[in-house]
Write a protein that holds these residues in place. Structure first.
Motif, PDB file in Angstrom:
ATOM      1  N   ARG A  20       0.754  -1.170  -0.085  1.00 60.22           N
ATOM      2  CA  ARG A  20      -0.122  -0.074   0.088  1.00 60.22           C
ATOM      3  C   ARG A  20       0.854   1.175  -0.155  1.00 60.22           C
ATOM      4  NH1 ARG A  20      -2.368  -0.962   5.947  1.00 60.22           N
ATOM      5  NH2 ARG A  20      -0.396  -0.855   6.985  1.00 60.22           N
ATOM      6  N   ASN A  21       2.085   1.467   0.523  1.00 60.26           N
ATOM      7  CA  ASN A  21       2.829   2.566   0.733  1.00 60.26           C
ATOM      8  C   ASN A  21       3.511   2.853  -0.490  1.00 60.26           C
ATOM      9  OD1 ASN A  21       2.121   3.137   3.297  1.00 60.26           O
ATOM     10  ND2 ASN A  21       3.689   1.454   4.232  1.00 60.26           N
ATOM     11  N   GLN A  22       4.020   1.527  -1.021  1.00 58.55           N
ATOM     12  CA  GLN A  22       4.652   1.711  -2.604  1.00 58.55           C
ATOM     13  C   GLN A  22       3.558   2.247  -3.583  1.00 58.55           C
ATOM     14  OE1 GLN A  22       6.183  -2.100  -2.800  1.00 58.55           O
ATOM     15  NE2 GLN A  22       8.168  -1.575  -2.603  1.00 58.55           N
ATOM     16  N   THR A  60      -4.172  23.757  -4.246  1.00 61.92           N
ATOM     17  CA  THR A  60      -3.535  22.434  -3.693  1.00 61.92           C
ATOM     18  C   THR A  60      -3.368  22.394  -2.436  1.00 61.92           C
ATOM     19  OG1 THR A  60      -1.330  23.433  -3.997  1.00 61.92           O
ATOM     20  CG2 THR A  60      -1.993  22.295  -5.872  1.00 61.92           C
ATOM     21  N   ALA A  61      -3.596  23.390  -1.599  1.00 60.38           N
ATOM     22  CA  ALA A  61      -3.742  23.191   0.023  1.00 60.38           C
ATOM     23  C   ALA A  61      -4.541  22.253   0.557  1.00 60.38           C
ATOM     24  CB  ALA A  61      -3.892  24.557   0.500  1.00 60.38           C
ATOM     25  N   PRO A  62      -5.975  22.348   0.104  1.00 57.50           N
ATOM     26  CA  PRO A  62      -6.592  21.240   0.662  1.00 57.50           C
ATOM     27  C   PRO A  62      -6.162  19.855   0.162  1.00 57.50           C
ATOM     28  CG  PRO A  62      -8.010  23.080  -0.542  1.00 57.50           C
ATOM     29  CD  PRO A  62      -6.833  23.022  -0.810  1.00 57.50           C
ATOM     30  N   ALA A  63      -5.482  19.746  -0.923  1.00 57.08           N
ATOM     31  CA  ALA A  63      -4.723  18.352  -1.301  1.00 57.08           C
ATOM     32  C   ALA A  63      -3.842  17.928  -0.468  1.00 57.08           C
ATOM     33  CB  ALA A  63      -4.441  18.464  -2.727  1.00 57.08           C
ATOM     34  N   PHE A  64      -3.070  18.794   0.104  1.00 57.55           N
ATOM     35  CA  PHE A  64      -2.095  18.446   1.137  1.00 57.55           C
ATOM     36  C   PHE A  64      -2.625  18.154   2.530  1.00 57.55           C
ATOM     37  CE2 PHE A  64       1.062  20.793  -2.009  1.00 57.55           C
ATOM     38  CZ  PHE A  64       1.910  19.881  -1.775  1.00 57.55           C
ATOM     39  N   LEU A  65      -3.622  18.881   3.003  1.00 59.02           N
ATOM     40  CA  LEU A  65      -4.388  18.323   4.119  1.00 59.02           C
ATOM     41  C   LEU A  65      -4.996  17.035   3.890  1.00 59.02           C
ATOM     42  CD1 LEU A  65      -6.453  21.638   4.833  1.00 59.02           C
ATOM     43  CD2 LEU A  65      -4.220  20.804   6.074  1.00 59.02           C
ATOM     44  N   GLY A  66      -5.434  16.737   2.915  1.00 59.73           N
ATOM     45  CA  GLY A  66      -5.904  15.361   2.531  1.00 59.73           C
ATOM     46  C   GLY A  66      -4.899  14.282   2.577  1.00 59.73           C
ATOM     47  N   PHE A  67      -3.932  14.784   2.072  1.00 64.11           N
ATOM     48  CA  PHE A  67      -2.646  13.841   1.961  1.00 64.11           C
ATOM     49  C   PHE A  67      -2.062  13.445   3.420  1.00 64.11           C
ATOM     50  CE2 PHE A  67       1.971  13.882   2.553  1.00 64.11           C
ATOM     51  CZ  PHE A  67       2.770  12.720   1.708  1.00 64.11           C
ATOM     52  N   PHE A  68      -2.173  14.346   4.445  1.00 63.55           N
ATOM     53  CA  PHE A  68      -1.529  13.954   5.735  1.00 63.55           C
ATOM     54  C   PHE A  68      -2.564  13.205   6.461  1.00 63.55           C
ATOM     55  CE2 PHE A  68       1.276  17.692   4.749  1.00 63.55           C
ATOM     56  CZ  PHE A  68       2.509  16.995   4.901  1.00 63.55           C
ATOM     57  N   ALA A  69      -3.913  13.654   6.256  1.00 66.26           N
ATOM     58  CA  ALA A  69      -4.983  12.880   6.794  1.00 66.26           C
ATOM     59  C   ALA A  69      -4.894  11.401   6.265  1.00 66.26           C
ATOM     60  CB  ALA A  69      -6.335  13.526   6.683  1.00 66.26           C
ATOM     61  N   GLN A  71      -2.699   9.706   5.042  1.00 68.05           N
ATOM     62  CA  GLN A  71      -1.214   9.083   5.661  1.00 68.05           C
ATOM     63  C   GLN A  71      -1.419   8.485   6.931  1.00 68.05           C
ATOM     64  OE1 GLN A  71       2.374  11.454   5.756  1.00 68.05           O
ATOM     65  NE2 GLN A  71       3.438  10.077   5.135  1.00 68.05           N
ATOM     66  N   ALA A  72      -2.186   9.244   7.778  1.00 68.92           N
ATOM     67  CA  ALA A  72      -2.381   8.956   8.983  1.00 68.92           C
ATOM     68  C   ALA A  72      -3.328   7.561   9.072  1.00 68.92           C
ATOM     69  CB  ALA A  72      -3.071  10.001   9.987  1.00 68.92           C
ATOM     70  N   ILE A  73      -4.417   7.825   8.343  1.00 69.03           N
ATOM     71  CA  ILE A  73      -5.506   6.723   8.496  1.00 69.03           C
ATOM     72  C   ILE A  73      -4.613   5.416   7.752  1.00 69.03           C
ATOM     73  CG2 ILE A  73      -7.551   5.823   7.474  1.00 69.03           C
ATOM     74  CD1 ILE A  73      -8.438   9.067   7.509  1.00 69.03           C
ATOM     75  N   ARG A  74      -3.833   5.573   6.667  1.00 67.34           N
ATOM     76  CA  ARG A  74      -3.648   4.287   6.056  1.00 67.34           C
ATOM     77  C   ARG A  74      -2.517   3.587   6.810  1.00 67.34           C
ATOM     78  NH1 ARG A  74      -0.773   7.024   2.321  1.00 67.34           N
ATOM     79  NH2 ARG A  74       1.303   6.600   3.127  1.00 67.34           N
ATOM     80  N   LYS A  75      -1.946   4.112   7.920  1.00 72.61           N
ATOM     81  CA  LYS A  75      -0.959   3.543   8.913  1.00 72.61           C
ATOM     82  C   LYS A  75      -1.809   2.730  10.077  1.00 72.61           C
ATOM     83  CE  LYS A  75       2.774   6.937   9.079  1.00 72.61           C
ATOM     84  NZ  LYS A  75       3.344   7.955   9.718  1.00 72.61           N
ATOM     85  N   ARG A  76      -3.018   3.015   9.804  1.00 71.46           N
ATOM     86  CA  ARG A  76      -3.881   2.113  10.950  1.00 71.46           C
ATOM     87  C   ARG A  76      -4.565   1.045  10.316  1.00 71.46           C
ATOM     88  NH1 ARG A  76      -5.361   7.823  13.516  1.00 71.46           N
ATOM     89  NH2 ARG A  76      -3.803   7.975  15.012  1.00 71.46           N
TER      90      ARG A  76
END
Length: 105
Positions: A20-22, A60-69, A71-76
């Motif tokens: 999933r990360n790759q 692109t600002a909202p896209a970066f917020l979605g990126f970090f959110a 990433q946090a969800i994907r780890k779980r």
């Protein structure tokens, strides 16, 4: 040529069997490269002004917020749950794209 680089690109990347990360990293590279090529083509043919480009950059600002959110969800999430949710999301997006013209006109 297709009107969207997401569908053939994502399906190709999925066929490579990345974890999933790759997979997410490869999609990011695909979308970044495709978007840069599209921007260069549009501006080279005078179809995108500098003002439009700057507005797009700010968007692109909202896209970066979605990126970090994301990433946090994907780890779980487990690998299998991530894939199920990802492809369910793609299916819902595809249905929306198909249904929108039907119900708006």
């Amino acid at each position: 040529m297709v009107g969207s680089y997401a569908v053939p690109g994502v399906m190709y990347l999925q066929s490579l069997g990345f974890d999933r990360n790759q997979f997410v990293q490869a999609m990011g590279m695909l979308f970044l490269g495709s978007t840069i090529a599209l921007a260069l083509t549009l501006s080279g043919n005078n179809l995108m002004t500098q003002e439009m480009g700057l507005t797009s950059l700010w968007a692109t600002a909202p896209a970066f917020l979605g990126f970090f959110a994301g990433q946090a969800i994907r780890k779980r999430l487990s690998e299998s749950l991530f894939r199920k949710l990802f492809y369910t999301g793609l299916l819902i997006l595809g249905l929306f794209i198909v249904a929108r013209p039907v119900f708006s006109g």
